[in-house]
Structures are given as C-alpha cells and as structure tokens.
Write a protein that holds these residues in place. Sequence first.
Motif, short mmCIF file in Angstrom:
data_model
loop_
_atom_site.label_atom_id
_atom_site.label_comp_id
_atom_site.label_asym_id
_atom_site.label_seq_id
_atom_site.Cartn_x
_atom_site.Cartn_y
_atom_site.Cartn_z
N ASN A 218 0.78 -0.69 -0.23
CA ASN A 218 -0.12 -0.21 0.09
C ASN A 218 0.68 1.80 0.13
O ASN A 218 2.29 1.65 0.74
N LYS A 219 0.14 2.35 -0.28
CA LYS A 219 1.08 3.32 -0.04
C LYS A 219 2.31 3.13 -1.83
O LYS A 219 3.06 3.89 -1.33
N LEU B 172 3.03 6.72 -2.70
CA LEU B 172 4.32 7.56 -1.98
C LEU B 172 5.92 7.17 -2.57
O LEU B 172 6.73 7.43 -2.01
N VAL C 107 -1.02 -0.67 -4.46
CA VAL C 107 -2.22 0.03 -4.18
C VAL C 107 -1.95 1.03 -3.30
O VAL C 107 -0.83 1.32 -2.89
N ALA D 236 -4.50 3.36 -1.48
CA ALA D 236 -6.13 2.39 -0.56
C ALA D 236 -6.81 2.88 -0.97
O ALA D 236 -7.85 3.07 -0.46
N ILE E 149 0.26 -3.22 10.56
CA ILE E 149 0.97 -2.50 11.79
C ILE E 149 -0.39 -0.86 11.50
O ILE E 149 -0.57 -0.88 10.72
N GLY F 144 -3.29 1.68 6.70
CA GLY F 144 -3.74 1.88 5.67
C GLY F 144 -5.18 0.69 5.87
O GLY F 144 -5.35 1.39 4.95
P1 G4P Z 1 -4.36 2.78 9.65
O1 G4P Z 1 -5.94 2.40 9.75
O2 G4P Z 1 -3.79 0.60 9.12
O3 G4P Z 1 -4.24 2.69 10.85
O4 G4P Z 1 -4.66 3.12 8.44
P2 G4P Z 1 -4.88 4.37 7.78
O5 G4P Z 1 -6.39 3.35 7.12
O6 G4P Z 1 -5.97 5.09 9.08
O7 G4P Z 1 -4.66 4.81 6.88
C1 G4P Z 1 -3.17 6.28 7.86
C2 G4P Z 1 -2.69 7.30 6.58
O8 G4P Z 1 -2.48 6.82 5.43
C3 G4P Z 1 -4.44 8.74 6.53
O9 G4P Z 1 -3.51 9.44 6.56
C4 G4P Z 1 -4.87 7.87 5.24
O10 G4P Z 1 -5.40 8.74 4.43
C5 G4P Z 1 -2.94 7.25 4.60
N1 G4P Z 1 -2.96 6.66 3.22
C6 G4P Z 1 -3.60 5.41 3.20
N2 G4P Z 1 -3.34 4.65 1.97
C7 G4P Z 1 -2.61 5.57 1.72
C8 G4P Z 1 -2.30 4.94 0.16
O11 G4P Z 1 -1.81 4.34 -0.87
N3 G4P Z 1 -1.46 6.53 0.16
C9 G4P Z 1 -1.36 7.34 0.51
N4 G4P Z 1 -0.40 8.48 0.10
N5 G4P Z 1 -2.12 7.62 1.84
C10 G4P Z 1 -2.97 6.54 2.48
P3 G4P Z 1 -4.23 10.83 7.59
O12 G4P Z 1 -2.88 11.67 7.06
O13 G4P Z 1 -3.43 10.12 8.90
O14 G4P Z 1 -5.28 10.64 7.84
P4 G4P Z 1 -6.55 11.60 6.11
O15 G4P Z 1 -6.29 12.79 6.72
O16 G4P Z 1 -5.77 11.46 4.40
O17 G4P Z 1 -7.79 10.93 7.19
#
Ligand code: G4P
Length: 287
Positions: free
Chosen positions: A58-59, A62, A85, A87, A128, A132
């Motif tokens: 994921n991510k 980035l 992906v 996500a 962990i 995401g």
């Molecule tokens: P978790 O349940 O595993 O703890 O993770 P969560 O889904 O809360 O995601 C943690 C942060 O990572 C969130 O940002 C989320 O938007 C971001 N994120 C998740 N997947 C991706 C991805 O594939 N790409 C990118 N660029 N970011 C991703 P945040 O800043 O904590 O919250 P928000 O302000 O975006 O809602």
Amino acid sequence: MQVQWYPGHMTKAKRAMKEDMKLVDLVVEILDARAPLSSRNPDIDELSGNKARLVLLNKADLADAKANKIWEQYFLEQGCITARVDARKRSDMKPVQNAVREACREKTERDRKRGIKNRPVRAMVVGIPNVGKSTFINSFAGRACAKTGNRPGVTRGNQWIRLSKEVELLDTPGILWPKFEDEQVGIKLALLGSVKDEILGMEELSLELLGRLEERYPETLELRYQLTEAERKEGPVHMLTEIARFRNCVLKGNELDLEKAARLVIDDFRSGRLGAITLELPDQEQG
Ligand code: G4P
C-alpha cells in the motif's frame, strides 16, 4: 538510538487475532510499499497458519515506482499473491478483487468439489498502525457494502461486511505491532509514522532521513531545499541547518529553529512532497 516498544496490550490483541483467524479463509496483509519488510510483522506467518494470504503493497503512490516493481517481484518469488495499491483509490480495488480470487482459488476449488457453490470468501485485513488498513477497508467495501450482522463466535462485536457474492470482510482490521530488534527497522517505521514520533524525536529522525536521501535521492534535496552538492556532503546536521535557514525557521533572537525545520522535512516526506521515495530494497543491506 534504541527503539524498544512493544505495548503489553498487543499480547492480548495477538491472542484475540488468533481467535479471529479461525473464522477466515483469507488474510489480507497490508504493508507500506516504502518499507515492505520493515512494516511486516514477523508473527504473521505463525498467526495466519496455512490460510490463503494476499500481500498488498500500500501507499504505492508515495513509493518509488521502480522499487515497487522490484518488491512486487520479490513477493511473487516468495510465493505470495501480491498487488500494489493506493488504498484511497477505488480504481485500485479491481486488481485487488482479482488477486483475492487468485489467492482463494484452492479454497474455491475445494468447495466446488464438495458441492458447495458461491460460499463467499471470508477475509480479514491485518497490518501495523498507520499502514492504511481502514482506508483500504473503506475503499474495498465502497458505499454499497452492507453489514451482515453478528455471527456466533465473532468476538468483540466484530461484524462482517458483505462485499459481493464472492467476499465477506471482517469490518475491524487486525492491528499488528511491528517487532524491531533492529534499530534501522525502528527508524524506518518512525519515518513512516507507524510508531510515535516522541520515541525517537523529530530532530534525530530528520537527520536519519536526510542521510538516506543524500545516499539514494540526492536530487530531491536539491529540488526541494536547494541544497548544493557541497552542502550535502557536509552531512545531515549541516543540511538541516541550511534547510532551517532557507525556510526561515528561526527562534527569538534569530537562533535557528532546528526542531521546526526537522518537522518540516518529515512532513514533506510523509506527504509525498519530496517525491516518491522508498526506504529499503530487498537485497540491500538494511540501512
Ligand atoms: P490504519 O487503519 O492502518 O491505521 O491506517 P489508516 O487507514 O488510518 O491510514 C493512515 C493514513 O494513511 C491516512 O492519512 C490515510 O489517508 C493514509 N493512506 C492510506 N492509504 C494510503 C495510500 O495508499 N496512499 C496515501 N498517499 N495515503 C494513504 P491521515 O493523514 O492520517 O488521514 P487523512 O487525513 O488522510 O484522513
């Protein structure tokens, strides 16, 4: 720098997860594409036993696109069905659907031979903190999802989300704690935001990042902070000082505010403003 942090409640969570595992056919393991091995929990092999497993990088948006391919290949060679992906994107979920199907092929085949047709795959998402998991569940389930209600044996009020004829998802993700005896792993996880910032401290963390960037992505330092090669060669402390100057991070009395500059660098990294960056590669010495 020592990073040792394994909260006591995780032992309890691990036990609960072992119970939940009994209810599922498929474990969707979410890793951070910027540091897939460091963000992997070593207990997962033991926890998931012989369940079908899907590894999601994921991510990926980035992470370095070239590195993403290398990692995908790495996991394929380990025998894992894998997909990279973002996500947050619904459009990235289609390949995941296919990967789910592939990961569960044996189970579907077994069912078919027993005359069971269309029994949905029951899946659970694990990973962990901050990797995401919730974002993935929301995207994968989409708006059309419907909760199926409690079932006997599902603990802690967990519910199943019926995604399609094919898949049911446990709506609460399993939180795993990274285990890091290796301090380099701890540093990378702190950079990703998966362990509390206070454990390492912003300034130290930013110095670690600047050192790594100079080694692997020097151009990003030039582009974002206009650090010349000569400045970069002076080392991370000098780079941070120059960034503080360049970004006007000053305290009263014109003293440079390195803490503020450090936070700025880390935020730039986490948000992708430094560009797509991967912190580790498979056959590289961890560092
Ligand atoms: P978790 O349940 O595993 O703890 O993770 P969560 O889904 O809360 O995601 C943690 C942060 O990572 C969130 O940002 C989320 O938007 C971001 N994120 C998740 N997947 C991706 C991805 O594939 N790409 C990118 N660029 N970011 C991703 P945040 O800043 O904590 O919250 P928000 O302000 O975006 O809602």
